[in-house]
Design a protein around this motif. Structure first.
Motif, short mmCIF file in Angstrom:
data_model
loop_
_atom_site.label_atom_id
_atom_site.label_comp_id
_atom_site.label_asym_id
_atom_site.label_seq_id
_atom_site.Cartn_x
_atom_site.Cartn_y
_atom_site.Cartn_z
N ASN A 183 72.26 -81.77 -26.78
CA ASN A 183 71.85 -80.37 -26.74
C ASN A 183 72.97 -79.44 -27.19
N LEU A 184 74.21 -79.74 -26.84
CA LEU A 184 75.33 -78.89 -27.27
C LEU A 184 75.49 -78.93 -28.78
N VAL A 185 75.45 -80.13 -29.35
CA VAL A 185 75.64 -80.25 -30.80
C VAL A 185 74.43 -79.68 -31.54
N GLU A 186 73.22 -79.98 -31.06
CA GLU A 186 72.03 -79.44 -31.71
C GLU A 186 72.03 -77.92 -31.67
N ASN A 187 72.41 -77.34 -30.54
CA ASN A 187 72.47 -75.89 -30.43
C ASN A 187 73.45 -75.31 -31.45
N ALA A 188 74.61 -75.95 -31.59
CA ALA A 188 75.61 -75.47 -32.55
C ALA A 188 75.07 -75.54 -33.97
N VAL A 216 80.34 -77.59 -38.03
CA VAL A 216 80.32 -77.93 -36.61
C VAL A 216 81.24 -79.13 -36.42
N ASP A 217 82.31 -78.96 -35.65
CA ASP A 217 83.30 -80.01 -35.42
C ASP A 217 83.25 -80.47 -33.98
#
Length: 211
Positions: free
Chosen positions: A90-95, A105-106
């Protein structure tokens, strides 16, 4: 009314979005019910980060987002893999969803003392300071609200983090516009520390081994 050609797949994105929303609502309902967490197991956080990036590379590619990993320290924690997957996904998808095309996005996995930090840095528009305290609220979407997200991703990540008793924060970047999402977990006992700094190991769906 416009007649669509037979076999036109234009309805499929809407079906996918609806299914994703239903799945997110069901996850929140399970967390609200305080279901017991799955049994803890050793989790390689660096590999976990790589797996998350691999899963979301198609989404990043479709939006021309450069998604990659910049640091990968050796870090093992004890926890429920299902919850940690929900948090990081969820954190990466949101970014990815809130970063404009051609953005970056790193992801980085770093060890400090007995803790490991997984940071997700994006080059999106960021969030107004007055809105930051609300980012984990359900259905909250920062302005502008023209992205593809449902406003539930960060709420789900927060609920999973609370069940795993790990820290989750979101802050503005200081070096340039964008956000830093950070997950902090305790290392498993007796885990040694091996630092493996990378430049970019995974980007745009291509895997490069950097010596």
């Amino acid at each position: 009314m416009v007649d669509l050609p037979a076999g036109c797949p234009s309805w499929r994105p809407g079906i996918r979005r609806s299914a994703s929303l239903v799945n997110k609502l069901l996850r929140l309902a399970r967390y609200d019910a305080r279901e017991p967490a799955p049994a803890p197991r050793p989790i390689d956080l660096a590999q976990h980060a790589v797996d998350t990036i691999a899963r979301l590379t198609p989404l990043a590619g479709s939006r021309s987002i450069d998604l990659g990993i910049t640091r990968r320290d050796k870090a093992v924690t004890n926890g429920a893999l299902a919850d940690l997957e929900i948090i990081l996904d969820n954190l990466v998808e949101n970014a990815v969803l809130y970063t404009p095309p051609s953005g970056t996005v790193d992801v980085a996995v770093m060890v400090a003392g007995q803790e490991a930090r997984i940071e997700i840095r994006d080059t999106g528009p960021g969030i107004a300071e007055e809105e930051l305290p609300r980012v984990f609220e359900r259905s909250f979407r920062a302005m502008p609200q023209d992205g593809e997200g449902s406003g539930l991703g960060l709420a789900i990540a927060k609920a999973a983090a609370e069940r795993q008793e790990v820290r989750l924060t979101l802050a503005m970047r200081e070096d340039e516009p964008g956000l830093i999402a950070c997950l902090v977990v305790r290392l498993a006992p007796n885990e040694g520390v091996a630092l493996v700094p990378l430049t970019r190991e995974i980007a745009n769906g291509m895997i490069t081994i950097i010596e």
